[in-house]
Scaffold this motif. Structure first.
Motif, PDB file in Angstrom:
ATOM      1  N   ALA A  92       0.839  -1.204   0.000  1.00 24.85           N
ATOM      2  CA  ALA A  92       0.000   0.000   0.000  1.00 24.85           C
ATOM      3  C   ALA A  92       0.873   1.253   0.000  1.00 24.85           C
ATOM      4  O   ALA A  92       0.642   2.178  -0.784  1.00 24.85           O
ATOM      5  CB  ALA A  92      -0.923  -0.012   1.216  1.00 24.85           C
ATOM      6  N   ILE A  93       1.876   1.289   0.863  1.00 26.01           N
ATOM      7  CA  ILE A  93       2.683   2.510   0.999  1.00 26.01           C
ATOM      8  C   ILE A  93       3.585   2.719  -0.218  1.00 26.01           C
ATOM      9  O   ILE A  93       3.723   3.830  -0.709  1.00 26.01           O
ATOM     10  CB  ILE A  93       3.526   2.439   2.295  1.00 26.01           C
ATOM     11  N   PHE A  94       4.184   1.631  -0.711  1.00 20.16           N
ATOM     12  CA  PHE A  94       5.196   1.805  -1.769  1.00 20.16           C
ATOM     13  C   PHE A  94       4.670   1.498  -3.172  1.00 20.16           C
ATOM     14  O   PHE A  94       5.333   1.800  -4.154  1.00 20.16           O
ATOM     15  CB  PHE A  94       6.432   0.950  -1.466  1.00 20.16           C
ATOM     16  N   ARG A  95       3.499   0.879  -3.276  1.00 16.32           N
ATOM     17  CA  ARG A  95       2.970   0.568  -4.607  1.00 16.32           C
ATOM     18  C   ARG A  95       1.540   1.066  -4.799  1.00 16.32           C
ATOM     19  O   ARG A  95       0.973   0.932  -5.887  1.00 16.32           O
ATOM     20  CB  ARG A  95       3.013  -0.944  -4.862  1.00 16.32           C
ATOM     21  N   GLY A  96       0.938   1.568  -3.717  1.00 15.19           N
ATOM     22  CA  GLY A  96      -0.426   2.106  -3.821  1.00 15.19           C
ATOM     23  C   GLY A  96      -1.486   1.051  -4.076  1.00 15.19           C
ATOM     24  O   GLY A  96      -2.542   1.332  -4.643  1.00 15.19           O
ATOM     25  N   GLU A  97      -1.234  -0.192  -3.629  1.00 14.78           N
ATOM     26  CA  GLU A  97      -2.218  -1.258  -3.871  1.00 14.78           C
ATOM     27  C   GLU A  97      -2.214  -2.265  -2.721  1.00 14.78           C
ATOM     28  O   GLU A  97      -1.239  -2.333  -1.975  1.00 14.78           O
ATOM     29  CB  GLU A  97      -1.887  -1.986  -5.183  1.00 14.78           C
ATOM     30  N   TYR A  98      -3.305  -3.026  -2.602  1.00  8.99           N
ATOM     31  CA  TYR A  98      -3.352  -4.116  -1.620  1.00  8.99           C
ATOM     32  C   TYR A  98      -3.172  -5.454  -2.333  1.00  8.99           C
ATOM     33  O   TYR A  98      -3.663  -5.623  -3.465  1.00  8.99           O
ATOM     34  CB  TYR A  98      -4.697  -4.114  -0.888  1.00  8.99           C
ATOM     35  N   PRO A  99      -2.520  -6.432  -1.680  1.00  2.00           N
ATOM     36  CA  PRO A  99      -2.346  -7.736  -2.331  1.00  2.00           C
ATOM     37  C   PRO A  99      -3.679  -8.476  -2.465  1.00  2.00           C
ATOM     38  O   PRO A  99      -4.480  -8.512  -1.528  1.00  2.00           O
ATOM     39  CB  PRO A  99      -1.391  -8.476  -1.381  1.00  2.00           C
ATOM     40  N   ALA A 100      -3.888  -9.069  -3.633  1.00  2.00           N
ATOM     41  CA  ALA A 100      -5.165  -9.742  -3.923  1.00  2.00           C
ATOM     42  C   ALA A 100      -5.459 -10.852  -2.910  1.00  2.00           C
ATOM     43  O   ALA A 100      -6.608 -11.042  -2.503  1.00  2.00           O
ATOM     44  CB  ALA A 100      -5.126 -10.299  -5.345  1.00  2.00           C
ATOM     45  N   LEU A 101      -4.425 -11.584  -2.493  1.00  2.00           N
ATOM     46  CA  LEU A 101      -4.657 -12.714  -1.579  1.00  2.00           C
ATOM     47  C   LEU A 101      -5.202 -12.260  -0.230  1.00  2.00           C
ATOM     48  O   LEU A 101      -5.901 -13.007   0.448  1.00  2.00           O
ATOM     49  CB  LEU A 101      -3.349 -13.480  -1.350  1.00  2.00           C
TER      50      LEU A 101
END
Ligand code: FCB
Length: 443
Positions: free
Chosen positions: A253-262
């Motif tokens: 979230a902090i470094f890629r702006g996304e949450y992992p799908a799993l």
């Protein structure tokens, strides 16, 4: 034997870390009540129902404690401020005594040539905000940014770095899913909200601090290497889910702006509406990445509800916490972080260390050879990662002092310095002396 300072790149920082509630003595100086006081006073949560009311009495003994840090030839001190000491109700009127305390403390670091590395939140939420839902309430992001502004207006000019939140996994998962830390909730909907709001609060605080031109802002996440308990595809899948929740949710979230799908598989249905719109704020760029690393876990599938996994006891030698000693995990995380998250930004190991029981001997010394070995092996892992290209720029020991180890009360001893919790006398352990020798400058 600890590697000498000269065996690290020029400018590599060595430090010690502590946190406010664990050492200060929260009963003093007009600090407000926190959810850790409430959690600890509830039977069954904390060993002997111990609280941080007295802790190491760092609130009055801080000059001698800073002398200890400087005496170990360390360069930096990672400390935290207590939100409820600054703002007893979390919002509104500040406690001037609290602001004065942090002001003196930071001056004391600067006088001793120590770089002050501040964490704004290391887990003691003001009870008044817990009453309003705490981390479940989206408004906490604004309250937290306001607190950052109040404190930094007073001490920001002398800080080397600032991190908003220590170990968001502990704030979210450990405290709202596993119920092992305050507020002791076990509820998936509360978890999803806390895991999102803690990141929103991080992002809002980073933005508020950028607007104040506060330099060198970082993020600190705790990672535990996960290995499958056996060779089955089910164990591999369980391990991947564990890794997503524990080791990827916050840094993704902090470094890629996304949450992992799993992780979203289980948490998605419980997320607050419109969470996707917050990812830009959460991903506001930071200047460095901090990793706290202690151990690894063996993970097996579990027939229960999502996340369908269970931790299994591993075969490696363990610390007083029962945590396996696995320095290779640190090396792997440094390389993975470099490749997937920090991507060129400096990486700091912001916590690493072990609990080891060891009473003072008759001659007033405390021997802790296992700690020296633990730190040596982890520093060797850091050196290997640097040699393989990771941009690691510093290492902080957890912890300077034996202290309040959360639900374990005063039982688990992580300090380079022994604390007698009756007399509060400090006795540097053999690891402290070994570190001071290894870090001595010969120039
Ligand atoms: C970390 C915490 C720190 C201490 C160590 C042992 O997760 O940041 O406060 O409890 O573990």
């Amino acid at each position: 034997m600890l590697p000498a300072r000269a065996q690290f790149p020029d400018g590599f920082l060595f430090g010690a870390a502590t946190s406010a509630y664990q050492i200060e003595g929260h009963g003093q100086g007009g600090a407000g009540r926190t959810h850790w006081d409430d959690f600890a006073e509830t039977p069954g949560n904390v060993v002997r129902a111990e609280t941080g009311a007295k802790a190491c009495d760092h609130y009055t003994r801080w000059p001698a404690d800073l002398d200890l840090i400087a005496g170990a030839n360390l360069d930096a001190y990672r400390f935290s401020a207590s939100w409820a000491r600054v703002l007893p109700d979390g919002r509104g009127a500040p406690n001037m005594e609290g602001l004065d305390f942090y002001d003196r403390l930071v001056d004391g670091m600067v006088e001793r040539g120590l770089k002050p590395a501040l964490t704004l939140y290391h887990w003691e939420l003001p009870s008044a905000l817990a009453d309003l839902g705490g981390w479940r309430n989206r408004d906490i992001a604004g309250w937290f940014a306001d607190y950052a502004e109040v404190l930094l207006a007073r001490i920001g000019d002398r800080l080397w770095s600032v991190v908003p939140i220590n170990e968001p996994w502990c704030v979210g998962w450990l405290s709202h899913f596993l119920g092992a830390h305050a507020p002791g909730v076990r509820d998936i909907r509360a978890t999803a909200r806390a895991m999102h709001h803690v990141l929103l609060a991080h992002g809002r605080a980073i933005q508020a601090m950028r607007a104040m031109d506060q330099p060198n802002l970082g993020a600190v996440c705790n990672l535990e290497w996960a290995d499958p308990a056996d060779a089955s595809p089910e164990a591999a899948a369980a391990t991947a889910r564990y890794d997503a929740i524990y080791n990827r949710w916050f840094v993704d979230a902090i470094f890629r702006g996304e949450y992992p799908a799993l992780a979203l598989e289980g948490l998605g249905p419980h997320m607050p509406a419109g969470w996707q719109d917050d990812m830009v704020v959460i991903g506001t760029p930071v200047d460095w990445c901090g990793l706290n690393y202690y151990t690894r876990k063996l993970v097996a599938p579990d027939p229960g509800p999502w996340p369908h996994y269970a931790e299994v006891e591993g075969p490696l030698p363990k610390t007083q916490m029962g945590w396996e000693i696995y320095p290779e995990g640190l090396e792997k995380f440094l390389l993975r972080t470099q490749a997937e998250h920090a991507r060129g930004l400096p990486i700091y190991i912001t916590e690493n260390g072990m609990a080891e029981a060891g009473p003072p001997q008759a001659q007033g010394t405390v021997e802790d050879p296992a700690r020296i070995d633990y730190i040596s092996r982890h520093l060797a892992a850091v050196q290997r990662a640097i040699a393989a290209g990771a941009n690691v720029q510093g290492y902080f020991c957890w912890s300077l002092l034996d202290n309040y180890e959360w639900s374990f009360g005063y039982e688990k001893r992580f300090g380079l310095v022994h604390v007698d919790f009756d007399s509060l006398k400090r006795t540097p352990k053999s690891s402290y002396h070994a570190l001071a020798r290894a870090l001595a400058r010969n120039d």
